[in-house]
Design a protein around this motif. Structure first.
Motif, short mmCIF file in Angstrom:
data_model
loop_
_atom_site.label_atom_id
_atom_site.label_comp_id
_atom_site.label_asym_id
_atom_site.label_seq_id
_atom_site.Cartn_x
_atom_site.Cartn_y
_atom_site.Cartn_z
N TRP A 1 38.40 -31.30 -6.26
CA TRP A 1 37.30 -30.44 -6.73
C TRP A 1 35.97 -30.85 -6.10
O TRP A 1 35.16 -29.98 -5.74
N LEU A 2 35.73 -32.14 -5.91
CA LEU A 2 34.45 -32.58 -5.33
C LEU A 2 34.34 -32.21 -3.84
O LEU A 2 33.31 -31.66 -3.42
N PRO A 3 35.38 -32.49 -3.01
CA PRO A 3 35.28 -32.05 -1.62
C PRO A 3 35.07 -30.55 -1.47
O PRO A 3 34.29 -30.11 -0.61
N LEU A 4 35.73 -29.75 -2.30
CA LEU A 4 35.57 -28.30 -2.22
C LEU A 4 34.18 -27.87 -2.70
O LEU A 4 33.58 -26.94 -2.15
N LEU A 5 33.66 -28.57 -3.71
CA LEU A 5 32.33 -28.27 -4.23
C LEU A 5 31.25 -28.57 -3.19
O LEU A 5 30.26 -27.85 -3.07
N LEU A 6 31.45 -29.65 -2.43
CA LEU A 6 30.46 -30.06 -1.43
C LEU A 6 30.64 -29.35 -0.08
O LEU A 6 29.79 -29.49 0.80
N LEU A 7 31.72 -28.61 0.07
CA LEU A 7 32.00 -27.95 1.35
C LEU A 7 30.88 -27.00 1.80
O LEU A 7 30.49 -27.03 2.98
N PRO A 8 30.30 -26.16 0.91
CA PRO A 8 29.21 -25.29 1.37
C PRO A 8 28.00 -26.07 1.90
O PRO A 8 27.36 -25.65 2.86
N VAL B 1 24.68 -27.69 6.62
CA VAL B 1 24.06 -28.73 7.45
C VAL B 1 24.66 -28.71 8.85
O VAL B 1 23.95 -28.78 9.86
N ALA B 2 26.00 -28.60 8.93
CA ALA B 2 26.68 -28.58 10.23
C ALA B 2 26.23 -27.39 11.07
O ALA B 2 25.93 -27.52 12.26
N GLY B 3 26.16 -26.21 10.44
CA GLY B 3 25.73 -25.02 11.16
C GLY B 3 24.30 -25.13 11.65
O GLY B 3 23.99 -24.78 12.80
N LEU B 4 23.41 -25.64 10.80
CA LEU B 4 21.99 -25.77 11.18
C LEU B 4 21.83 -26.70 12.38
O LEU B 4 21.12 -26.38 13.35
N VAL C 1 44.87 -29.60 3.78
CA VAL C 1 44.07 -29.22 4.95
C VAL C 1 44.00 -27.70 5.06
O VAL C 1 42.94 -27.12 5.33
N VAL C 2 45.13 -27.04 4.85
CA VAL C 2 45.18 -25.57 4.91
C VAL C 2 44.23 -24.97 3.88
O VAL C 2 43.42 -24.09 4.20
N VAL C 3 44.30 -25.44 2.63
CA VAL C 3 43.46 -24.89 1.56
C VAL C 3 41.98 -25.08 1.87
O VAL C 3 41.16 -24.16 1.70
N THR C 4 41.60 -26.28 2.32
CA THR C 4 40.19 -26.56 2.61
C THR C 4 39.69 -25.71 3.78
O THR C 4 38.57 -25.18 3.74
N HIS C 5 40.50 -25.56 4.82
CA HIS C 5 40.07 -24.76 5.96
C HIS C 5 40.01 -23.27 5.62
O HIS C 5 39.17 -22.55 6.16
N LEU C 6 40.89 -22.83 4.74
CA LEU C 6 40.80 -21.44 4.28
C LEU C 6 39.48 -21.21 3.55
O LEU C 6 38.82 -20.18 3.74
N ALA C 7 39.09 -22.18 2.72
CA ALA C 7 37.81 -22.09 2.01
C ALA C 7 36.65 -22.08 3.02
O ALA C 7 35.68 -21.32 2.87
N ARG C 8 36.76 -22.91 4.06
CA ARG C 8 35.71 -22.95 5.10
C ARG C 8 35.58 -21.60 5.80
O ARG C 8 34.46 -21.08 5.96
N VAL C 9 36.71 -21.04 6.22
CA VAL C 9 36.69 -19.75 6.91
C VAL C 9 36.08 -18.66 6.04
O VAL C 9 35.24 -17.87 6.48
#
Length: 356
Positions: free
Chosen positions: A93-100, A105-108, A331-339
């Protein structure tokens, strides 16, 4: 008659170029396997096909030939899901919460790099710097007047570099004893199990139909992946993929990445690679910093966190996790959230007047 004959000739030429790419990729994979490189069939195929493409050899892997490989890889990745994955995902839950926050930051930082260092125009710098999928960023950028070829090449080079660098880094610094073992997705026997033909066929056929109907991003990958994942996560099937079939899918994946550089001159390729390398170093430094901090706070595996947050593609990073005996489903779930986050947020946040 003539148009039909010309069409058949075109199909035959595309097929032959793809078969040549697979042959070159398999040879490269064999070399990398012989020297003990991590993820050899992807990395070797990718490197060999990149060299062949720049040398203008008759190799190619376009969308027509890429999609069948992506569908097979989707079935393979979906087979890494299992009934216990949901319990494991609750700890994320914490990694997914901090993903945005990580993505913002990465995009900027990457947009600033491409605007200030590379000298790209605002639209090209913005969509080249967004940590999203190649196709989506190219389409969004083109709609806003960006240079779509540059965006595609930058993202292709980023994935190339991440896939090439990350397995070596993780294997070097990550102790095998602390690796979170993922359920095996490969069969011990070299021969396919009967259930593979049944359930694998269902995953492939139903997944392609649903992916197209639902207009999923990268539907030829995501549809079969989703169906295969549901079948495995619910315990309806537990089919395994033979090692040789997994290796063949990895060769095809590597070939599609390497062939993205077709038509580029060496000088142009080196410039794109250098610019992508700068943004990739920024992203990897941020990735490992976040993975170390979150890992220390939660006790989660740092290598798995690095792969989940890494700026590579979904299929590529999941394959890396698979090869390193880490949990590909996470990894799949986290990258899906990223996309999903980038697809929604990138066009909303874009302001032509403010390039950085």
């Amino acid at each position: 008659m003539m148009p039909e004959r010309a069409q058949r000739a075109d199909v035959a030429a595309v097929t032959l170029r793809f078969l040549a790419a697979v042959a070159v990729g398999a040879a490269g994979g064999g070399v990398f396997a012989a020297i003990g490189a991590p993820l050899p069939w992807v990395l070797g195929s990718m490197a060999a096909c990149a060299v062949a493409s720049i040398a203008r050899l008759p190799v190619a892997a376009g969308s027509a030939t890429r999609r069948p490989m992506a569908a097979v890889i989707g079935v393979v990745l979906g087979s890494s899901f299992h009934p216990g994955l949901l319990a494991l995902a609750r700890a994320w839950w914490l990694p997914l919460l901090l993903l945005p926050v990580f993505l913002a930051v990465a995009g900027l930082l990457c947009v600033i790099w491409f605007r200030r260092i590379a000298g790209f125009d605002p639209a090209t710098a913005y969509f080249a710097g967004m940590p999203g999928g190649i196709a989506e960023m190219v389409v969004m950028g083109a709609e806003r007047g960006a240079d779509e070829r540059t965006i595609g090449l930058i993202h292709g080079a980023r994935i190339f570099l991440v896939v090439f660098i990350l397995p070596f880094v993780i294997r070097h610094f990550h102790a095998p004893a602390s690796v979170v073992a993922a359920p095996s997705v490969t069969a011990a026997s070299p021969w396919p199990e009967p259930s593979l033909f049944l359930w694998g066929g269902v995953s492939l056929a139903l997944g392609l139909v649903l992916g197209r109907l639902l207009r999923l991003p990268a539907w030829h990958l995501m549809g079969p992946l989703a169906v295969s994942a549901v079948l495995h996560a619910t315990g309806m099937t537990d089919f395994r993929v033979p090692v040789w079939l997994l290796a063949a899918a990895q060769v095809g994946l590597g070939a599609t990445i390497g062939c993205r550089f077709a038509g580029l001159k060496l000088r142009a390729f080196l410039r794109i690679l250098a610019l992508a390398a700068g943004s990739t170093l920024i992203l990897l430094a941020l990735t490992f910093a976040c993975a170390a901090a979150i890992g220390r706070a939660t006790g989660l595996d740092v290598a798995l966190l690095a792969l989940a947050y890494s700026p590579g593609g979904l299929a590529e990073m999941s394959m890396v996790a698979l090869s390193l005996a880490l949990e590909p489903g996470v990894v799949v779930v986290t990258h899906l959230a990223r996309v999903a986050l980038v697809l929604v947020a990138a066009p909303l946040a874009y302001r032509p007047e403010t390039p950085s």
